[in-house]
Design a protein around this motif. Sequence first.
Motif, PDB file in Angstrom:
ATOM      1  N   GLU A   5       0.798  -1.224   0.000  1.00  0.00           N
ATOM      2  CA  GLU A   5       0.000   0.000   0.000  1.00  0.00           C
ATOM      3  C   GLU A   5       0.838   1.285   0.000  1.00  0.00           C
ATOM      4  N   PRO A   6       1.904   1.382   0.816  1.00  0.00           N
ATOM      5  CA  PRO A   6       2.700   2.621   0.758  1.00  0.00           C
ATOM      6  C   PRO A   6       3.304   2.875  -0.629  1.00  0.00           C
ATOM      7  N   LEU A   7       3.756   1.805  -1.293  1.00  0.00           N
ATOM      8  CA  LEU A   7       4.302   1.974  -2.647  1.00  0.00           C
ATOM      9  C   LEU A   7       3.216   2.384  -3.636  1.00  0.00           C
ATOM     10  N   ALA A   8       2.033   1.805  -3.488  1.00  0.00           N
ATOM     11  CA  ALA A   8       0.920   2.156  -4.371  1.00  0.00           C
ATOM     12  C   ALA A   8       0.553   3.626  -4.189  1.00  0.00           C
ATOM     13  N   ASP A   9       0.515   4.084  -2.939  1.00  0.00           N
ATOM     14  CA  ASP A   9       0.195   5.489  -2.672  1.00  0.00           C
ATOM     15  C   ASP A   9       1.251   6.418  -3.265  1.00  0.00           C
ATOM     16  N   MET A  10       2.519   6.021  -3.125  1.00  0.00           N
ATOM     17  CA  MET A  10       3.608   6.837  -3.673  1.00  0.00           C
ATOM     18  C   MET A  10       3.519   6.907  -5.194  1.00  0.00           C
ATOM     19  N   ALA A  11       3.244   5.792  -5.822  1.00  0.00           N
ATOM     20  CA  ALA A  11       3.120   5.772  -7.283  1.00  0.00           C
ATOM     21  C   ALA A  11       1.961   6.658  -7.735  1.00  0.00           C
ATOM     22  N   ASP A  12       0.837   6.560  -7.040  1.00  0.00           N
ATOM     23  CA  ASP A  12      -0.316   7.399  -7.383  1.00  0.00           C
ATOM     24  C   ASP A  12       0.014   8.882  -7.242  1.00  0.00           C
ATOM     25  N   SER A  13       0.668   9.241  -6.130  1.00  0.00           N
ATOM     26  CA  SER A  13       0.969  10.663  -5.915  1.00  0.00           C
ATOM     27  C   SER A  13       1.931  11.185  -6.980  1.00  0.00           C
ATOM     28  N   LEU A  14       2.928  10.385  -7.354  1.00  0.00           N
ATOM     29  CA  LEU A  14       3.848  10.809  -8.412  1.00  0.00           C
ATOM     30  C   LEU A  14       3.130  10.964  -9.742  1.00  0.00           C
ATOM     31  N   TRP A  15       2.264  10.009 -10.055  1.00  0.00           N
ATOM     32  CA  TRP A  15       1.529  10.057 -11.322  1.00  0.00           C
ATOM     33  C   TRP A  15       0.682  11.325 -11.405  1.00  0.00           C
ATOM     34  N   TYR A  16      -0.062  11.602 -10.325  1.00  0.00           N
ATOM     35  CA  TYR A  16      -0.952  12.756 -10.351  1.00  0.00           C
ATOM     36  C   TYR A  16      -0.195  14.081 -10.224  1.00  0.00           C
ATOM     37  N   ARG A  17       0.933  14.084  -9.525  1.00  0.00           N
ATOM     38  CA  ARG A  17       1.717  15.308  -9.373  1.00  0.00           C
ATOM     39  C   ARG A  17       2.243  15.776 -10.724  1.00  0.00           C
ATOM     40  N   TYR A  18       2.708  14.841 -11.528  1.00  0.00           N
ATOM     41  CA  TYR A  18       3.298  15.218 -12.808  1.00  0.00           C
ATOM     42  C   TYR A  18       2.303  15.171 -13.957  1.00  0.00           C
ATOM     43  N   GLY A  19       1.123  14.650 -13.700  1.00  0.00           N
ATOM     44  CA  GLY A  19       0.048  14.685 -14.679  1.00  0.00           C
ATOM     45  C   GLY A  19       0.382  14.048 -16.016  1.00  0.00           C
ATOM     46  N   HIS A  20       1.079  12.934 -15.983  1.00  0.00           N
ATOM     47  CA  HIS A  20       1.462  12.290 -17.235  1.00  0.00           C
ATOM     48  C   HIS A  20       0.237  11.731 -17.940  1.00  0.00           C
ATOM     49  N   LYS A  21      -0.014  12.231 -19.123  1.00  0.00           N
ATOM     50  CA  LYS A  21      -1.098  11.720 -19.945  1.00  0.00           C
ATOM     51  C   LYS A  21      -0.498  10.713 -20.920  1.00  0.00           C
ATOM     52  N   LEU A  22      -1.121   9.548 -21.009  1.00  0.00           N
ATOM     53  CA  LEU A  22      -0.605   8.540 -21.922  1.00  0.00           C
ATOM     54  C   LEU A  22      -0.723   9.022 -23.366  1.00  0.00           C
ATOM     55  N   GLU A  23       0.337   8.792 -24.125  1.00  0.00           N
ATOM     56  CA  GLU A  23       0.358   9.170 -25.532  1.00  0.00           C
ATOM     57  C   GLU A  23       0.671   7.943 -26.371  1.00  0.00           C
ATOM     58  N   LEU A  24      -0.067   7.803 -27.435  1.00  0.00           N
ATOM     59  CA  LEU A  24       0.059   6.619 -28.278  1.00  0.00           C
ATOM     60  C   LEU A  24       1.499   6.395 -28.738  1.00  0.00           C
ATOM     61  N   SER A  25       2.114   7.389 -29.323  1.00  0.00           N
ATOM     62  CA  SER A  25       3.448   7.190 -29.894  1.00  0.00           C
ATOM     63  C   SER A  25       4.518   7.024 -28.823  1.00  0.00           C
TER      64      SER A  25
END
Length: 100
Positions: A5-25
């Motif tokens: 759970e702590p790793l999952a929370d950290m991954a979520d916070s990093l993902w949302y902090r940087y707002g990476h939108k998936l791009e096809l290419s």
Amino acid sequence: CDVDEPLADMADSLWYRYGHKLELSADLPALVDLVGSQYVDMRVMASIAVAKLLIGQERTAERNQAIAKLFKMYLDNLPKKEEVNTNRVVRRQRQGKAAL
């Protein structure tokens, strides 16, 4: 989807902090490769990401190559007919012993 759970929370916070939108290419080739990972959680998450990327995408060469690669991975990993028949025999034998 991380069981830690702590790793999952950290991954979520990093993902949302940087707002990476998936791009096809940019993301599709790496995600398709991760679908073949030896780790179940990695395969599941990569498959979800690939599906979200492909939904609604126009038919491009990249998209078609990714789908072709996914189908090839699927076909390459199908059990051979002998393996399926052997598994059925073993299962029947176990069921027969359990009934005794």
